[in-house]
Design a protein around this motif. Structure first.
Motif, short mmCIF file in Angstrom:
data_model
loop_
_atom_site.label_atom_id
_atom_site.label_comp_id
_atom_site.label_asym_id
_atom_site.label_seq_id
_atom_site.Cartn_x
_atom_site.Cartn_y
_atom_site.Cartn_z
N PRO A 18 0.85 -1.37 0.55
CA PRO A 18 0.33 0.15 -0.13
C PRO A 18 0.90 0.55 0.00
O PRO A 18 0.44 2.26 -0.87
CB PRO A 18 -0.83 -0.29 1.02
N PRO A 19 1.43 1.31 0.45
CA PRO A 19 2.50 2.82 0.77
C PRO A 19 3.39 2.96 -1.10
O PRO A 19 3.47 4.05 -1.05
CB PRO A 19 3.35 3.02 2.03
N LEU A 20 3.77 1.68 -1.33
CA LEU A 20 4.39 2.08 -2.71
C LEU A 20 3.66 2.69 -3.82
O LEU A 20 3.63 3.59 -4.58
CB LEU A 20 5.16 0.68 -3.29
N GLY A 21 2.36 2.58 -3.31
CA GLY A 21 1.13 3.18 -4.32
C GLY A 21 0.79 4.32 -4.39
O GLY A 21 0.42 5.31 -4.88
N CYS A 34 2.27 8.99 4.80
CA CYS A 34 2.53 8.93 6.17
C CYS A 34 1.00 8.36 6.39
O CYS A 34 1.54 7.17 8.11
CB CYS A 34 2.74 9.85 6.60
N ILE A 35 0.50 8.45 6.71
CA ILE A 35 -1.18 7.74 7.41
C ILE A 35 -0.93 6.11 6.49
O ILE A 35 -1.44 5.55 7.16
CB ILE A 35 -2.60 8.34 6.46
N ILE A 41 1.34 -0.19 9.35
CA ILE A 41 2.13 -1.47 10.04
C ILE A 41 1.25 -1.64 10.88
O ILE A 41 1.41 -2.28 11.07
CB ILE A 41 2.97 -0.45 10.51
N LEU A 42 0.15 -0.57 11.05
CA LEU A 42 -1.12 -1.42 12.27
C LEU A 42 -2.26 -2.52 11.46
O LEU A 42 -2.28 -3.81 12.32
CB LEU A 42 -2.11 -0.49 12.74
N TYR A 50 -7.34 1.93 2.64
CA TYR A 50 -6.52 3.94 2.65
C TYR A 50 -6.15 3.72 1.18
O TYR A 50 -6.54 4.94 1.11
CB TYR A 50 -6.10 4.25 4.36
N ALA A 51 -5.24 2.91 1.15
CA ALA A 51 -4.62 3.29 -0.07
C ALA A 51 -5.36 3.54 -1.47
O ALA A 51 -5.36 4.26 -2.71
CB ALA A 51 -3.08 1.88 -0.51
#
Length: 71
Positions: A18-21, A34-35, A41-42, A50-51
């Motif tokens: 997800p953070p990569l997208g 950051c969110i 992580i959670l 979210y992503a």
């Protein structure tokens, strides 16, 4: 056509990591990244949700604003 394929790839990356997208659309130091990183992580599923939401909902608004400022 290129923007649709870029969006498809960003959503595909968001499902895998997800953070990569989100990083590909908004960059490293943005609030969305950051969110998304914190949610991933959670829990992996909240990060994916979210992503995808950020890429689909907020991404289209940013593109519309870019076109308005150019005109």
């Amino acid at each position: 056509m290129a923007s649709r394929s870029c969006t498809f790839l960003e959503i595909l990356f968001a499902i895998i990591l997800p953070p990569l997208g989100v990083f590909l659309r908004f960059g490293c130091c943005s609030m969305e990244f950051c969110i998304c990183l914190l949610l991933t992580i959670l829990g992996y599923i909240p990060g994916i949700i979210y992503a995808v939401y950020v890429l689909v909902a907020l991404g289209s608004e940013d593109r519309d604003r870019d076109y308005d400022t150019l005109a």
